[in-house]
Design a protein around this motif. Structure first.
Motif, short mmCIF file in Angstrom:
data_model
loop_
_atom_site.label_atom_id
_atom_site.label_comp_id
_atom_site.label_asym_id
_atom_site.label_seq_id
_atom_site.Cartn_x
_atom_site.Cartn_y
_atom_site.Cartn_z
N ALA A 99 5.21 -32.35 16.25
CA ALA A 99 4.26 -33.50 16.83
C ALA A 99 2.98 -32.72 16.85
O ALA A 99 1.96 -33.35 16.54
N ARG A 100 2.90 -31.39 17.35
CA ARG A 100 1.27 -30.99 17.42
C ARG A 100 0.70 -30.65 16.08
O ARG A 100 -0.36 -30.96 15.98
N LYS B 204 1.49 -32.50 13.40
CA LYS B 204 1.13 -33.60 12.88
C LYS B 204 -0.15 -34.32 13.50
O LYS B 204 -1.07 -35.02 12.89
N ALA B 205 -0.69 -33.96 14.49
CA ALA B 205 -1.64 -34.65 15.46
C ALA B 205 -2.84 -33.88 14.98
O ALA B 205 -3.96 -34.14 15.15
N ARG B 206 -2.66 -32.51 14.30
CA ARG B 206 -3.78 -31.74 13.90
C ARG B 206 -4.69 -32.50 12.93
O ARG B 206 -4.21 -33.23 12.16
N LYS B 207 -5.95 -32.44 12.91
CA LYS B 207 -6.86 -33.04 12.00
C LYS B 207 -6.90 -32.47 10.93
O LYS B 207 -6.82 -31.36 10.55
N GLN B 208 -6.31 -33.34 9.68
CA GLN B 208 -6.40 -33.10 8.36
C GLN B 208 -7.84 -33.33 7.51
O GLN B 208 -8.24 -34.58 8.03
N ASP C 106 8.53 -30.79 19.42
CA ASP C 106 7.11 -30.58 20.25
C ASP C 106 6.23 -29.86 19.15
O ASP C 106 4.98 -30.38 19.10
N GLU C 107 6.69 -28.86 18.44
CA GLU C 107 5.56 -28.07 17.64
C GLU C 107 5.50 -29.07 16.34
O GLU C 107 4.25 -29.04 16.02
#
Length: 89
Positions: free
Chosen positions: A24-25, A27-31, A21-22
């Motif tokens: 995935a969170r 990876k979903a964060r805007k880079q 879960d962490e």
């Protein structure tokens, strides 16, 4: 070893689910994208070449990033245990 009604390996599965879960969170964060700035967008100090090469699309200097991260408040985790003791925090 599992206790009560839990099946064998239930604790390991919970740990793996929390880690997934962490991840995935994160990876979903805007880079950052695009070309790196030569000067910080907030304080206008020069951004070192090594930082710009290591993080393509970087917009902030290290000091400004550390200051922003210090203001971040950690969110609460998910209670996967379901026991009343784990909910009393």
């Amino acid at each position: 070893m599992a206790g009560g009604w839990a099946k064998d390996g239930a604790v390991s599965e919970q740990i793996e689910a929390s880690i997934n879960d962490e991840l995935a969170r994160l990876k979903a964060r805007k880079q950052p994208q695009g070309e790196s700035l030569t000067h910080c967008a907030e304080c206008e100090e020069p951004i070192p070449d090594a930082r710009r090469v290591a993080l393509p699309g970087v917009k902030l200097c290290i000091e400004c990033v550390q200051e922003r991260d210090a203001q971040f408040k950690a969110r609460g985790g998910i209670n996967r245990r379901g026991s009343k003791d784990s909910q009393l925090k």
